[in-house]
Design a protein around this motif. Sequence first.
Motif, short mmCIF file in Angstrom:
data_model
loop_
_atom_site.label_atom_id
_atom_site.label_comp_id
_atom_site.label_asym_id
_atom_site.label_seq_id
_atom_site.Cartn_x
_atom_site.Cartn_y
_atom_site.Cartn_z
N ILE A 161 -14.50 -9.94 35.46
CA ILE A 161 -14.20 -10.63 36.71
C ILE A 161 -12.89 -10.09 37.28
O ILE A 161 -11.88 -10.04 36.58
CB ILE A 161 -14.12 -12.16 36.50
N ARG A 162 -12.96 -9.65 38.52
CA ARG A 162 -11.76 -9.14 39.16
C ARG A 162 -11.04 -10.28 39.86
O ARG A 162 -11.67 -11.06 40.57
CB ARG A 162 -12.13 -8.06 40.18
N THR A 163 -9.74 -10.36 39.68
CA THR A 163 -8.99 -11.42 40.36
C THR A 163 -8.96 -11.13 41.85
O THR A 163 -9.21 -10.00 42.30
CB THR A 163 -7.56 -11.55 39.79
N LEU A 164 -8.64 -12.18 42.57
CA LEU A 164 -8.63 -12.18 44.03
C LEU A 164 -8.18 -10.86 44.67
O LEU A 164 -7.09 -10.39 44.40
CB LEU A 164 -7.68 -13.31 44.45
N ASP A 165 -9.04 -10.31 45.52
CA ASP A 165 -8.70 -9.07 46.23
C ASP A 165 -8.90 -9.27 47.72
O ASP A 165 -9.80 -8.70 48.32
CB ASP A 165 -9.61 -7.93 45.70
N ILE A 166 -8.06 -10.13 48.32
CA ILE A 166 -8.19 -10.31 49.76
C ILE A 166 -7.10 -9.57 50.51
O ILE A 166 -6.21 -8.96 49.91
CB ILE A 166 -8.19 -11.80 50.19
N ILE B 14 -8.19 1.28 38.88
CA ILE B 14 -7.40 2.45 39.27
C ILE B 14 -7.93 2.83 40.64
O ILE B 14 -9.02 3.39 40.79
CB ILE B 14 -7.60 3.62 38.27
N GLU B 15 -7.18 2.43 41.67
CA GLU B 15 -7.66 2.69 43.03
C GLU B 15 -6.55 3.13 43.97
O GLU B 15 -6.74 3.19 45.18
CB GLU B 15 -8.43 1.49 43.59
N THR B 16 -5.39 3.46 43.38
CA THR B 16 -4.32 4.05 44.20
C THR B 16 -3.88 5.34 43.50
O THR B 16 -3.92 5.42 42.27
CB THR B 16 -3.09 3.11 44.28
N ASN C 59 -13.86 3.53 46.02
CA ASN C 59 -13.86 3.27 47.48
C ASN C 59 -12.43 3.33 48.02
O ASN C 59 -12.15 4.02 48.99
CB ASN C 59 -14.45 1.89 47.79
N ASP C 60 -11.55 2.58 47.37
CA ASP C 60 -10.16 2.59 47.81
C ASP C 60 -9.44 3.87 47.38
O ASP C 60 -8.62 4.39 48.13
CB ASP C 60 -9.41 1.36 47.28
N LEU C 61 -9.78 4.37 46.19
CA LEU C 61 -9.09 5.59 45.73
C LEU C 61 -9.34 6.74 46.72
O LEU C 61 -8.43 7.52 47.03
CB LEU C 61 -9.55 5.98 44.32
N ASP D 154 -9.04 5.86 56.47
CA ASP D 154 -9.41 4.45 56.52
C ASP D 154 -10.92 4.30 56.25
O ASP D 154 -11.73 4.82 56.99
CB ASP D 154 -9.05 3.92 57.91
N ARG D 155 -11.26 3.59 55.17
CA ARG D 155 -12.67 3.48 54.80
C ARG D 155 -13.47 2.65 55.81
O ARG D 155 -14.68 2.63 55.80
CB ARG D 155 -12.82 2.90 53.37
N GLN D 156 -12.77 1.94 56.71
CA GLN D 156 -13.43 1.08 57.69
C GLN D 156 -13.67 1.80 59.01
O GLN D 156 -14.28 1.24 59.90
CB GLN D 156 -12.55 -0.14 57.99
MG MG Z 1 -11.00 -1.75 46.08
#
Ligand code: MG
Length: 542
Positions: free
Chosen positions: A327-332, A425-427, A449-451, A459-461
Motif C-alpha cells: 500500500i502506497r501512502t497518500l500521493d496527492i 524510486i521516481e525522481t 511514470n514520474d521517473l 510533463d506527463r499530463q
Molecule cells: Mg508517481
Amino acid sequence: MEITGKSVFNGIAIGRLAIFKNGDNPVKREKITDCRAEIQRFMDAKEEAKIQLGALYEKALKEVGEVNATIFEVHQMMLDDLDYVESVTNIIQSQEVNAEYAVATTGDNFSAMFAAMDDDYMKARAADVKDISNRVITILQGNQMGGIQSEEPVILLANDLAPSETVQLDKSKVLSFVTRHGSTNSHTAILARTMNIPALIGIDYTEDVEGKLGIVDGYEGKLIIDPESSVLEQYRARKEADEEKKRLLMELRGKEDVTLDGKQIKLYANIGSVSDVATVLANGAGGIGLFRSEFLYLESSDYPTEEEQFTAYRKVAEMMAGKKVIIRTLDIGADKQVDYFGLDKEENPAMGYRAIRICLDRTDIFKTQLRALYRASYYGNIAIMFPMIISVDEVLKIKGIVAEVKKELDAEGLPYREVELGIMIETPAAVMMTEELAKEVDFFSVGTNDLTQYTLAIDRQNPKLDNIYDSHHPAIMKMLQMIVDNGHAGGCWVGICGELGADTTLTETFLRMGFDELSVSPSMVLSVREEIRKTDLSSQEK
Ligand code: MG
Ligand code: PEP
C-alpha cells in the motif's frame, strides 16, 4: 464519420452511443394554485430521492467500500436539513410557484452560500447541495437521474466523469468510456483499465450522435460513428480475434511466473480501490504491488478517518488471503487534487507541494494513515511504500514517525505485524541515492511514470509532448539497471510499478536486468505472464 482522440486503454468496442446525462435539468417557473399539494409533491420527491440514495449507498458499499459510500448517506441527511426544506416550502408558498422552481432556487442559493464560506469543508458542500437538488428535480419531472437508460450495454460518451458519477453507473452496461476531457491518469481511465474495456479521451463529439452505432478503436484512439458495413465487418473480426486471445490468456491463470530456463519473478497488480481486488484475483496476480491509497481521499468529501481507512486496508489484506499487498501512502497534489486539503494553486504543481512532502509537513494526516495501515497489517501480508522520495533524510524522518506510531499502538494494546517498508524510486535524485537508500529500506519500486517525467523534463499530463514522452529513453534504461544493482547490493528487492512494467516488449530486458517484481494493471497480468513464460534467458541476448 471518424473522430480521433487519445486511447487510454486498448481493445475494440462496438455498440450504440449513449451520452451521459448528468442531471442538469432546465427548470421553468410556473404559477400554481394549490400550494399544499405542491409542497406534498416536493415531500414525496424528497422521500423518493432518499430511497434512491439508500440504494446507491448499498451499491457503492459493495463496489468501492464504506469510505466512498458515505457521501450518499451525507446526501440523505442534507435532504432532511430543516433550513433546506423550509426554504423550498417558503418559496412555494410565498411565490405560488412549482416545486421544481423552488428546489432549483434553493439549490442555487445554498450552493452560492456554501461556496462563499471561508472553510474548505463547507466550500465542498456547494457541489453536494446542487447534486441533491438535481436529484429531486429529476424525480419531480418524472425523469431518471444521469446514467444509462438503455437496456443494452452502450458506448458511454461524456464531457468528463466524476468519481461519484462512475460509482453510480451500472458497469455491466458500459462497453467503453469516451470523454471530451480527462487525462491518461484520470479516474475514468484507471477504471477502464481495471474493467478491461477500451477508453478514449479528447473526443469532441456532437450531441446528435446519441443512439447511433459506434466503434471504439482503442488501438488507434478513434471513434467511428455510423460505420460502413465493410468497416463494421473488419472491426467485428478484430474484436473476435481479441476475445480469442483473451480466452487463451485465461488459461495462464494460476500458472507460475517463471521463464523457460527457470528464473522466477513476482507478478503483481496495481489497484486504486477495494473493489479492484476482484479483477486482481480474476486475473490471477500473485499480489498487489501498488495500492494507490490516494483514491480513498479523492473519492471522499472529507479526510477519511483512521477507522474508515483501517476497514478498507483490512478488507484488501483479507481478500488477498496472505498474498502480499503493497500500500502506497497518500500521493496527492500535482494531477490529483483534493479540495478539502485546501492546497494553494501552484505555478509548477508536479514539482510542488505533494505526496510525501505533504505527509512530512502535516504529520497528523500521515499518522492517521500509518496507524490504519499498521492496524490492518495484523489481518494479512501488508507492506508500506512511500512516494516521491528524494533523500535519505526523508526516509529517516518517515522511520521516526513510523516508530512513534508503533509505540502508540503498543501503548493502546492494538495488535500489528512487522511490515516491509519500501520507497518508490521516481525522481532522478532517488536514483542517484539508491546506494544509500537501500541501506534504510526493504524494497524499491520504480515509478516509471514520474521517473520519465522528471528525467526527461516532460510533463506527463501535457498531450502536446506525448510523442516525446519516451519511457524507453536510454537514460531511463541506464537508471533502471543502476536501481537494481544498488538495491541488490544493499539487500533490497526491486520492482517496477509504473506503466512501463506492463510493456511486454521490455519484459525480457527487465528479467535480464534482474528485477524481482513487476506490478501492472490487473488486465495486463496475463499478457505479461505469457511473455515471461516464453522468455529463455539462457539463450543469446537479443
Ligand atoms: Mg508517481
Ligand atoms: C509512477 O509514477 O510511475 C507511479 C506508479 O505512480 P503514479 O502513476 O500514481 O504517480
